[in-house]
Scaffold this active site. Structure first.
Site: not given
Length: 299
Positions: A235, A270
């Protein structure tokens, strides 16, 4: 059937919970689990275009299992900011052949990453065990009915805005308000509490400071009494800390967050790079086990 949806839970990472996913159970608590990201898309922010071909996607997914993934999360629509929305038919054409093959070729759990109720229904029929809804049941609430009827595990993610469009200035209060709405949808649809996992939605409608604060205060989320899935992988906020502008260069930072959030009580991670986070998770689990043997707290 009624549930205590606000039942308090210990923040201890070694608390054992059995997650019911169709006819199977996944033990959460004694050790963490890796959910591998398998994007069958041309435009995902990190790996778009790598696995558009279903055979490539299947091969990649199977390689993730060999590296230690317990769950394979199959997605057919990018959730990156500014991504074009695809039709339900496009999404289904991408993911269903992959799920069908994987259901025959691996014992790993298969997750469908979708907010569409019809895609979820078809994916479960094709062999998926888990429905992973990034809109937290609040875009197509009918998806909760699909989970209830099939017995699929259900991951509910926080997106930053509830159905009333408001956002609380306090990050944790905002999480609790959003999940209050989502859990009411799940409850009313008849979803069993043991089928639920929550995701705080790192990177979704949150700036870098928000994401770091959410990590720092993660243990406060355990008041909801449900297990947690986290998705920090590659991210942008990791790049804001490390200086890495290229998403694929953020795997070390991803692994660091895997270890930190495991120690804070998260159960499922994840990720794009399974091997790096697998090793980080193994270290965190070893620390948790050592603390448990000595009657201490790993955090």
């Amino acid at each position: 059937m009624r549930y205590s949806w606000t039942k308090a839970a210990s923040a201890a990472p070694d608390q054992t919970i059995l997650w019911q996913v169709r006819t199977r159970n996944l033990e959460l608590g004694n050790h963490g689990h890796i959910m591998a990201i398998v994007n069958v898309t041309p435009d995902s922010f990190s790996d778009g275009g790598r696995f558009v071909d279903s055979a490539q996607a299947v091969d990649f997914a199977l390689s993730c299992v060999k590296k230690g993934a317990s769950i394979l999360d199959i997605g057919g629509e990018s959730t990156r900011p500014g991504a074009d929305e695809v039709s339900a038919a496009q999404e289904q054409d991408r993911v269903l052949p992959v799920i069908e093959r994987l259901s025959r070729e691996t014992e790993a759990l298969i997750s469908i990453d979708t907010y569409r109720a019809e895609t979820a229904r078809l994916a479960v029929a094709a062999g998926a065990h888990i429905i992973n809804d990034v809109h937290g049941l609040q875009r197509e609430p009918e998806i909760a009915q699909v989970a209830a009827e099939s017995g699929a595990g259900l991951c509910i993610m926080h997106t930053g805005r509830g159905r009333d469009g408001r956002r609380n200035a306090d990050l944790i209060a905002d999480q609790l308000e959003f999940f209050g709405q989502s859990l009411a949808i799940a409850r009313d649809a008849g979803v069993g509490r043991d089928s639920l996992v929550l995701d705080p939605g790192f990177g979704f409608a949150k700036n870098a400071e928000d994401n770091l604060e959410l990590m720092a205060r993660f243990e406060e989320l355990h008041v909801l009494g449900l297990p947690w899935l986290v998705g920090t992988s590659r991210k942008r906020f990791l790049g804001s800390v490390t200086g890495h502008d290229v998403a694929a260069d953020r795997d070390i930072a991803t692994a660091a967050t895997t270890a930190m959030l495991r120690l804070a009580g998260a159960s499922i991670f994840r990720v794009h790079d399974v091997a790096a986070s697998r090793d980080a998770l193994a270290m965190a689990d070893a620390v948790i086990a050592a603390a448990s043997r000595n009657g201490g707290n790993a955090t």
